[in-house]
Write a protein that holds these residues in place. Structure first.
Motif, mmCIF file in Angstrom:
data_model
loop_
_atom_site.group_PDB
_atom_site.id
_atom_site.type_symbol
_atom_site.label_atom_id
_atom_site.label_comp_id
_atom_site.label_asym_id
_atom_site.label_seq_id
_atom_site.Cartn_x
_atom_site.Cartn_y
_atom_site.Cartn_z
ATOM 1 N N GLU A 22 0.838 -1.200 0.000
ATOM 2 C CA GLU A 22 0.000 0.000 0.000
ATOM 3 C C GLU A 22 0.872 1.249 0.000
ATOM 4 O OE1 GLU A 22 -2.789 0.170 3.182
ATOM 5 O OE2 GLU A 22 -4.191 -1.223 2.234
ATOM 6 N N VAL A 23 0.484 2.212 -0.814
ATOM 7 C CA VAL A 23 1.170 3.506 -0.838
ATOM 8 C C VAL A 23 0.138 4.592 -0.568
ATOM 9 C CG1 VAL A 23 3.039 2.780 -2.360
ATOM 10 C CG2 VAL A 23 0.911 3.612 -3.350
ATOM 11 N N MET B 290 0.323 -3.004 -6.291
ATOM 12 C CA MET B 290 0.221 -1.971 -5.268
ATOM 13 C C MET B 290 -1.171 -1.347 -5.279
ATOM 14 S SD MET B 290 3.867 0.059 -5.527
ATOM 15 C CE MET B 290 3.732 0.287 -7.305
ATOM 16 N N THR B 291 -1.638 -0.945 -4.116
ATOM 17 C CA THR B 291 -2.899 -0.218 -4.000
ATOM 18 C C THR B 291 -2.638 1.132 -3.355
ATOM 19 O OG1 THR B 291 -3.373 -1.262 -1.863
ATOM 20 C CG2 THR B 291 -4.278 -2.318 -3.832
ATOM 21 N N VAL B 292 -3.491 2.093 -3.684
ATOM 22 C CA VAL B 292 -3.374 3.433 -3.110
ATOM 23 C C VAL B 292 -4.369 3.565 -1.966
ATOM 24 C CG1 VAL B 292 -3.607 5.904 -3.540
ATOM 25 C CG2 VAL B 292 -2.636 4.416 -5.301
ATOM 26 N N ALA B 293 -3.866 3.792 -0.755
ATOM 27 C CA ALA B 293 -4.703 4.000 0.424
ATOM 28 C C ALA B 293 -4.510 5.441 0.880
ATOM 29 C CB ALA B 293 -4.332 3.021 1.533
ATOM 30 N N LEU B 294 -5.424 6.311 0.492
ATOM 31 C CA LEU B 294 -5.288 7.736 0.805
ATOM 32 C C LEU B 294 -5.483 7.979 2.298
ATOM 33 C CD1 LEU B 294 -7.413 9.270 -2.095
ATOM 34 C CD2 LEU B 294 -4.926 9.217 -1.945
ATOM 35 N N VAL C 270 -6.462 11.692 -6.067
ATOM 36 C CA VAL C 270 -6.442 10.776 -7.201
ATOM 37 C C VAL C 270 -5.849 9.431 -6.773
ATOM 38 C CG1 VAL C 270 -5.408 10.332 -9.463
ATOM 39 C CG2 VAL C 270 -6.337 12.591 -8.922
ATOM 40 N N THR C 271 -6.528 8.343 -7.136
ATOM 41 C CA THR C 271 -6.024 7.000 -6.821
ATOM 42 C C THR C 271 -5.490 6.275 -8.058
ATOM 43 O OG1 THR C 271 -8.246 6.073 -7.072
ATOM 44 C CG2 THR C 271 -7.589 6.755 -4.859
ATOM 45 N N GLY C 272 -5.749 6.809 -9.241
ATOM 46 C CA GLY C 272 -5.247 6.188 -10.458
ATOM 47 C C GLY C 272 -5.730 6.951 -11.682
#
Length: 217
Positions: free
Chosen positions: A40-41, A67-71, A135-137
């Motif tokens: 996670e980033v 990878m996943t985006v964890a805001l 933004v996540t992607g």
């Protein structure tokens, strides 16, 4: 030729060297030269920078991104808010014609659509939004509309490869089918591969570049 263990150590070291990436949060696995990044980033731009860092390592044949985006809570925004900000940014991007690019946002993920004449305009649209908070992607589905006067000439692209000092320019075969370009042959680094693709995209009216080059390490 590097072993998978050596390649794993080199990718981990490059991630640690990259100041915009929290390397401790990213796992690296390697099998037959294919690198998998997982974890996670905290932002999309960190994910993007991690991918670029891995690509810089000599010997990487391909990347698999898990990878996943964890805001963080302070970084979360509504889709409507993100969409409005994205449209404003695109409107301020001087290389883009007015209203050429449309934005759809779902769960922080941006999908870009529309038509432009040049690959650099397509890239500028995505680049201008990469650092937008929330933004996540990004899915870049902008199409390239060939200019009516554009004539894609095989010799022009081959000359561009030579001008830009692509080491294996003679070994790269350029095939032109209308506005579609196919590149085949061997290259020895990601940087050389990217330079060859950018050279092909440099002709007006190129709609698509198909990369069938082999990375030989």
């Amino acid at each position: 030729m590097k072993t998978d263990a050596q390649l794993q150590q080199d990718v981990m070291a490059e991630l640690t060297w990259e100041p915009s990436v929290h390397a401790a949060q990213i796992g690296v696995q390697v099998k037959h030269g294919v690198v998998t990044l997982a974890g996670e980033v905290g932002s999309y731009v960190e994910k993007w920078n991690a991918e670029r860092a891995a690509e810089r390592v000599h010997g990487v044949k391909a990347l698999a991104i898990e990878m996943t985006v964890a805001l963080p809570e302070f970084g979360k925004r509504s889709d409507a808010d993100i969409a409005q900000s994205a449209q404003n940014i695109l409107g301020w991007t001087s290389s883009l014609p007015a209203d050429a690019v449309k934005v759809m946002v779902e769960g922080g993920w941006l999908t870009l659509s529309g038509d432009v004449e040049w690959q650099f305009q397509r890239q500028d649209a995505a680049n201008s939004l990469r650092y937008l908070s929330g933004v996540t992607g990004i899915s870049n589905q902008i199409a390239i509309r060939p200019a009516l006067s554009a004539t894609v000439v095989k010799s022009d692209i081959e000359a561009a490869l030579k001008r830009r000092a692509v080491a294996d320019a003679k070994g790269i075969v350029v095939t032109v089918n209308g506005a579609d370009i196919t590149l085949t042959g061997d290259v020895h680094s990601w940087a050389e591969r990217d330079l060859a693709k950018r050279s092909a995209w440099g002709s007006a009216g190129v709609r698509n570049v198909v990369d069938q080059m082999s990375l030989v390490c």
